[in-house]
Design an enzyme around this catalytic site. Structure first.
Site, mmCIF file in Angstrom:
data_model
loop_
_atom_site.group_PDB
_atom_site.id
_atom_site.type_symbol
_atom_site.label_atom_id
_atom_site.label_comp_id
_atom_site.label_asym_id
_atom_site.label_seq_id
_atom_site.Cartn_x
_atom_site.Cartn_y
_atom_site.Cartn_z
ATOM 1 N N LYS A 193 0.860 -1.184 0.000
ATOM 2 C CA LYS A 193 0.000 0.000 0.000
ATOM 3 C C LYS A 193 0.891 1.227 0.000
ATOM 4 C CE LYS A 193 -4.493 0.888 0.156
ATOM 5 N NZ LYS A 193 -5.525 0.104 -0.559
ATOM 6 N N GLY A 213 -21.751 5.494 4.181
ATOM 7 C CA GLY A 213 -20.798 5.877 3.151
ATOM 8 C C GLY A 213 -21.296 5.453 1.789
ATOM 9 N N VAL A 214 -21.666 6.429 0.953
ATOM 10 C CA VAL A 214 -22.235 6.104 -0.363
ATOM 11 C C VAL A 214 -21.411 6.767 -1.464
ATOM 12 C CG1 VAL A 214 -24.571 5.544 0.372
ATOM 13 C CG2 VAL A 214 -23.958 7.930 -0.019
ATOM 14 N N GLY A 215 -20.101 6.546 -1.386
ATOM 15 C CA GLY A 215 -19.206 7.029 -2.427
ATOM 16 C C GLY A 215 -19.110 6.027 -3.561
ATOM 17 N N VAL A 249 -18.044 3.003 -3.798
ATOM 18 C CA VAL A 249 -18.455 1.631 -3.496
ATOM 19 C C VAL A 249 -19.874 1.590 -2.938
ATOM 20 C CG1 VAL A 249 -17.978 -0.398 -2.067
ATOM 21 C CG2 VAL A 249 -16.091 0.844 -3.153
#
Length: 369
Positions: free
Chosen positions: A92, A192-194, A196
């Protein structure tokens, strides 16, 4: 290779950078003052193959926080690749800064030079704060870049198969808890509705689920309202934790599951797309004691990794999606192993990953002509 028995999201407070990276094969600090680049590349393991993991561009409060994130995420990526059956290790990278202000062609190309200097030990891709267009720029300096735009032979936004894989993991969880691999008639709370979360909502609605959703970004909620007006919006993310839902799905940044969160959850399943959802390893046990089935994040959110990894061979959407569909079977195997060996699902997933890393990694000791 050194592997760890602790869950990959467990925090560490190292006394030095050498102590911090003791379990990792390599940690690279990248600096280019002229462009403003300050980045860290962490390679946890190459036992199964080159370390693949995205580049996170984030305004960390300090360098220690950036290092801790890179180390935890790279370890999770190694376990993710192993559980997904890929011949890849885990790495990462994090770039310290605000991507809306600090990103530039010069900075991204400088970063690409550091990726190139590792000669394929690390393959990078998109993550929070970076996009396919950024990877196209990085790739002008390095060959070892995936998650590129379709115009350059890439697969595009990896959120597509990440969301699909989470949905498959959620189906496996539903089968485990309610006896049927469907979310029809269930209520799912998505935090969280970004990239993904919004796609996951689409899969859930298509399957017949009711959805509650929240996000700290008003623009993301506005987009969701346009796409899926039937979704019930919860303005306060903290309120969503205790909402009357069957499934709680963390799809934002990590560390969302704490002792306090577990105490307030009414859901019977936790399954989401965020990385490193557990604030520390003990939360896995708390969830089990509360009768809440936890689908380990690095198992169910592997679809994005599978998608970009497919670019190494030459991307084929049908092949990548078929691989991501196997997340259902892998999630089920984790639950079965946990039951058979008296482990929590998180510990069982680590066991599954480490057994493959050790078993296949040892083959590298066989010298080939």
């Amino acid at each position: 290779m050194t592997t760890a028995s602790a869950y990959p999201g467990e925090p560490r407070v190292p006394s030095s950078v050498f102590d911090a990276g003791a379990e990792h094969e390599q940690v690279v600090f990248c600096s280019d003052p002229a462009s403003g680049l300050r980045a860290i590349i962490a390679i946890f393991s190459t036992a199964l193959g080159p370390a693949l993991g995205g580049t996170r561009f984030h305004p960390y409060p300090d360098e220690s926080a950036a290092l801790a994130d890179a180390l935890a995420l790279s370890r999770a990526m190694a376990y993710k690749a192993a559980c997904a059956g890929l011949d890849l290790g885990g790495g990462k990278a994090v770039i310290i800064g605000d991507p809306t202000k600090d990103s530039s062609e010069a900075l991204l190309r400088a970063y690409g030079r550091f990726v190139a200097s590792l000669h394929g030990r690390y393959i990078t891709a998109c993550d929070v704060g970076t996009y396919v267009e950024d990877m196209d720029i990085v790739a002008r300096e390095a060959r070892w870049v995936v998650g590129r735009s379709p115009a350059h032979g890439g697969s595009g936004d990896s959120g597509v198969l990440t969301a699909y894989g989470v949905f498959e993991g959620m189906r496996a969880s539903a089968a485990r808890v309610w006896g049927s691999p469907t979310l029809a008639g269930r209520t799912v709370a998505v935090s969280g509705v970004g990239k993904v979360g919004a796609r996951l909502v689409g899969h859930l609605i298509e399957d017949g689920a009711s959805v509650l959703a929240t996000d700290v970004n008003p623009a993301a909620l506005a987009r969701l309202r346009t796409l899926h007006p039937q979704v019930e919006i919860v303005d306060d993310p903290d309120e969503l934790v205790g909402a009357a839902a069957d499934v709680y799905s963390p799809c934002a940044l990590g560390g969302a599951l704490t002792e306090d969160t577990v105490g307030r959850l009414r859901a019977k399943v936790v399954c989401g797309g965020a990385n490193n959802q557990l604030a520390h390893a003990g939360v896995d046990k708390l969830l089990a004691e509360a009768g809440i089935l936890y689908a380990p994040d690095f198992v169910v959110n592997a679809g994005g990794l599978i998608q970009v990894a497919d670019e190494i061979e030459g991307y084929r959407e049908d092949r990548a999606k078929a691989s991501a569909a196997r997340i259902f079977r892998t999630t089920r195997s984790v639950f079965e192993l946990a039951e058979a060996e008296g482990q929590t699902p998180g510990a069982a997933a680590v066991t599954l990953a480490e057994r493959r890393m050790t078993g296949i990694g040892r083959l590298r000791r066989i010298l080939l002509p």
